[in-house]
Design a protein around this motif. Structure first.
Motif, PDB file in Angstrom:
ATOM      1  N   GLY A 248       0.839  -1.150   0.041  1.00 33.44           N
ATOM      2  CA  GLY A 248       0.160   0.059   0.138  1.00 33.44           C
ATOM      3  C   GLY A 248       0.902   1.333   0.121  1.00 33.44           C
ATOM      4  O   GLY A 248       2.241   1.142  -0.062  1.00 33.44           O
ATOM      5  N   PRO A 249       0.406   2.310   0.188  1.00 33.50           N
ATOM      6  CA  PRO A 249       1.241   3.621  -0.007  1.00 33.50           C
ATOM      7  C   PRO A 249       2.101   3.728   1.201  1.00 33.50           C
ATOM      8  O   PRO A 249       3.040   4.413   1.101  1.00 33.50           O
ATOM      9  CB  PRO A 249       0.032   4.633  -0.005  1.00 33.50           C
ATOM     10  CG  PRO A 249      -1.183   4.151   0.429  1.00 33.50           C
ATOM     11  CD  PRO A 249      -1.074   2.686   0.075  1.00 33.50           C
ATOM     12  N   ASP A 250       1.767   2.907   2.386  1.00 36.30           N
ATOM     13  CA  ASP A 250       2.642   3.330   3.651  1.00 36.30           C
ATOM     14  C   ASP A 250       3.502   1.988   3.940  1.00 36.30           C
ATOM     15  O   ASP A 250       3.946   1.775   4.868  1.00 36.30           O
ATOM     16  CB  ASP A 250       1.672   3.472   4.774  1.00 36.30           C
ATOM     17  CG  ASP A 250       0.919   4.695   4.840  1.00 36.30           C
ATOM     18  OD1 ASP A 250       1.765   5.887   4.162  1.00 36.30           O
ATOM     19  OD2 ASP A 250      -0.178   4.859   5.028  1.00 36.30           O
TER      20      ASP A 250
ATOM     21  N   ASP B 229       0.776  -4.175   2.943  1.00 36.30           N
ATOM     22  CA  ASP B 229      -0.609  -4.144   3.199  1.00 36.30           C
ATOM     23  C   ASP B 229      -0.914  -5.018   4.356  1.00 36.30           C
ATOM     24  O   ASP B 229      -0.892  -6.527   4.038  1.00 36.30           O
ATOM     25  CB  ASP B 229      -1.428  -4.398   1.966  1.00 36.30           C
ATOM     26  CG  ASP B 229      -2.849  -4.515   2.116  1.00 36.30           C
ATOM     27  OD1 ASP B 229      -3.362  -4.712   3.242  1.00 36.30           O
ATOM     28  OD2 ASP B 229      -3.621  -4.464   1.103  1.00 36.30           O
TER      29      ASP B 229
END
Length: 185
Positions: free
Chosen positions: A148-150, A153
């Protein structure tokens, strides 16, 4: 020799693709494929001065120009032990320290110690090509984690782990880059 080479079967990527095999190319201002830093950041003058100082004396030059101890230079290990104990609040000794010739060497040692042929290893995707190559050479079955963006996931990873658990699979290793992700940034 040339006739021997012409009889070899080359991979299509070699015979059909004219782009550089390692990414970047001539037009790339800064290739990050292997995490190469910006050459403008190299402390060339300081390195030249330090090198000249070390090579000026026979006692230091004779050590600097040898391969060195397998575990690493004792003085460097001692300095690292002191720093880790002081700065990180750890309680390490020289026996806890192993200095390698770069990340790939360390990843290779860890993979050989922890991964058996056929083991499932969890990896981020995309990831460091050198690590993927090392892990494949152990005979590991690589499973790419959803990202995911961070970072990883978590829910998707839990689902993957649950599915592996149902099959009786417990991955011995997760390869991740938690503080700086190259090539995904």
């Amino acid at each position: 020799m040339n006739s021997e080479l012409s009889n070899l079967r080359w991979a299509r990527r070699i015979t059909q693709d004219l782009s550089p095999p390692f990414g970047g190319g001539e037009l790339a201002p800064l290739s990050m494929i292997y995490g190469n830093p910006d050459p403008a950041l190299f402390p060339a003058a300081g390195m030249a001065e330090a090198t000249a100082r070390v090579l000026a004396e026979h006692s230091t030059a004779s050590v600097a120009l040898q391969y060195g101890a397998i575990q690493g230079l004792p003085n460097l290990i001692s300095m690292l032990v002191d720093k880790l104990n002081h700065d990180e609040g750890l309680d390490v000794s020289p026996a806890n320290i192993l200095i390698t010739n770069g990340a790939s060497a360390a990843i290779g040692l860890a993979a050989r110690a922890l991964v058996d042929e056929g083991d499932v290893v969890l990896v981020e995707g995309p990831s460091f090509p050198g690590a993927m190559s090392v892990l494949r050479r152990t005979g590991a079955e690589l499973h790419v984690l959803p990202m995911g963006p961070d970072g990883i996931d978590i829910a998707g990873t839990e689902a993957m782990l649950d599915a592996l658990h149902v099959r009786g699979v417990c991955p011995p290793l997760l390869y991740t880059m938690p503080t700086f992700h190259n090539p995904a940034a």
